[in-house]
Design a protein around this motif. Structure first.
Motif, PDB file in Angstrom:
ATOM      1  N   GLY A  39       0.800  -1.206   0.000  1.00 10.20           N
ATOM      2  CA  GLY A  39       0.000   0.000   0.000  1.00 10.20           C
ATOM      3  C   GLY A  39       0.836   1.261   0.000  1.00 10.20           C
ATOM      4  N   PRO A  40       0.178   2.409  -0.096  1.00 12.13           N
ATOM      5  CA  PRO A  40       0.881   3.690  -0.201  1.00 12.13           C
ATOM      6  C   PRO A  40       1.360   4.182   1.150  1.00 12.13           C
ATOM      7  N   VAL A  41       2.227   5.162   1.131  1.00 12.52           N
ATOM      8  CA  VAL A  41       2.435   6.012   2.290  1.00 12.52           C
ATOM      9  C   VAL A  41       1.582   7.255   2.056  1.00 12.52           C
ATOM     10  N   LEU A 167     -10.044  -5.536  -3.989  1.00  9.41           N
ATOM     11  CA  LEU A 167      -9.396  -5.738  -5.286  1.00  9.41           C
ATOM     12  C   LEU A 167      -8.452  -6.939  -5.286  1.00  9.41           C
ATOM     13  N   TYR A 168      -7.846  -7.196  -4.130  1.00  3.93           N
ATOM     14  CA  TYR A 168      -6.854  -8.273  -4.032  1.00  3.93           C
ATOM     15  C   TYR A 168      -7.215  -9.182  -2.863  1.00  3.93           C
ATOM     16  N   PRO A 169      -8.278  -9.977  -3.017  1.00  5.68           N
ATOM     17  CA  PRO A 169      -8.712 -10.833  -1.904  1.00  5.68           C
ATOM     18  C   PRO A 169      -7.658 -11.893  -1.582  1.00  5.68           C
ATOM     19  N   GLY A 170      -7.638 -12.266  -0.329  1.00  2.00           N
ATOM     20  CA  GLY A 170      -6.734 -13.321   0.105  1.00  2.00           C
ATOM     21  C   GLY A 170      -5.573 -12.837   0.945  1.00  2.00           C
ATOM     22  N   GLY A 178      -1.740  -3.936   5.555  1.00  2.00           N
ATOM     23  CA  GLY A 178      -0.469  -4.037   4.855  1.00  2.00           C
ATOM     24  C   GLY A 178       0.725  -4.284   5.738  1.00  2.00           C
ATOM     25  N   TYR A 179       0.559  -4.236   7.039  1.00  2.00           N
ATOM     26  CA  TYR A 179       1.682  -4.491   7.938  1.00  2.00           C
ATOM     27  C   TYR A 179       2.051  -5.977   7.918  1.00  2.00           C
ATOM     28  N   PRO A 195       0.159  -6.327  -6.993  1.00  2.00           N
ATOM     29  CA  PRO A 195       0.700  -5.040  -7.457  1.00  2.00           C
ATOM     30  C   PRO A 195       0.836  -3.973  -6.373  1.00  2.00           C
ATOM     31  N   GLN A 196       0.187  -4.156  -5.241  1.00  2.00           N
ATOM     32  CA  GLN A 196       0.277  -3.155  -4.175  1.00  2.00           C
ATOM     33  C   GLN A 196       1.373  -3.464  -3.161  1.00  2.00           C
ATOM     34  N   HIS A 197       2.131  -4.529  -3.357  1.00  2.00           N
ATOM     35  CA  HIS A 197       3.217  -4.838  -2.442  1.00  2.00           C
ATOM     36  C   HIS A 197       4.481  -4.036  -2.790  1.00  2.00           C
ATOM     37  N   ARG A 198       5.224  -3.690  -1.746  1.00  2.00           N
ATOM     38  CA  ARG A 198       6.483  -2.963  -1.892  1.00  2.00           C
ATOM     39  C   ARG A 198       7.594  -3.989  -2.115  1.00  2.00           C
TER      40      ARG A 198
END
Length: 211
Positions: A39-41, A167-170, A178-179, A195-198
């Motif tokens: 996720g974003p900051v 959007l990204y179940p599971g 996101g922690y 796609p939202q992972h850093r």
């Protein structure tokens, strides 16, 4: 009754100090989401009126999600101005989390609608803007403006992560935001990063395929 400790300093001490030095619009600036794996900051900047008083307002990390949601519209309605800046996971990977956080803070200040002439920044790193500013360690527990910014940033980010959960179940984003919880780490290992992972963060990069 405010959750701020009994004061050596008023919760608006730094704002009033700046006003006495001739600054008119003092913005508190803080962020949420430096540590998560996804996720974003999100950064926020808030200018409060000098008469602002909102019992219960404190560093967002010390408040329950329910309390933050209650305070969020009250801060927005009472503030002189609020700005929000979001930096995506992909951008974090490109420029690193510190630079992404500072960029988010710049965007938040630029999007306020009212131009501040002084900044109170949570932390120890100045924001790269040509504005007078003061950094405050644990500023979100020492300044009402910074505390307000911390609540705005946290609520906005949490809502974004709830949307990503659909959007990204599971992955369980709605729960851990996101922690790196045990559930989240297990999901990354099982499903791979989304796609939202850093992808430059430990806990994610080990599961990124290819160069």
């Amino acid at each position: 009754m405010s959750l701020f400790p009994a004061p050596e300093l008023s919760p608006l001490h730094f704002e009033r100090e700046a006003h006495r030095s001739g600054y008119g619009q003092v913005a508190g600036v803080d962020e949420a989401g430096r540590g998560p794996l996804a996720g974003p900051v999100v950064a926020a900047a808030v200018i409060l009126p000098d008469t602002f008083d909102l019992p219960g307002l404190n560093d967002s990390k010390k408040l329950s999600a329910k309390t933050r949601e209650r305070l969020f519209p009250l801060i927005r309605s009472q503030a002189v101005a609020v700005g929000i800046g979001c930096i995506s996971a992909a951008e974090i990977d490109r420029i690193n989390i510190l630079q992404a956080t500072l960029r988010g803070m710049v965007r938040a200040v630029e999007r306020m609608g009212v131009s501040p002439d002084y900044l109170l920044i949570d932390g120890i790193t100045p924001v790269p803007m040509p504005l007078p500013q003061k950094t405050l360690k644990k500023g979100d527990s020492r300044s009402l403006s910074v505390a307000a910014a911390s609540v705005i940033a946290k609520v906005v980010r949490d809502r974004i992560m709830v949307g990503y959960d659909r959007l990204y179940p599971g992955y369980g984003f709605a729960g851990h935001k996101g922690y790196g919880s045990a559930r989240h780490m297990e999901a990354i290992a099982r499903l791979g990063p989304c796609p939202q992972h850093r992808r430059t963060f430990g806990g994610v990069r080990e599961h990124v395929e290819g160069p």
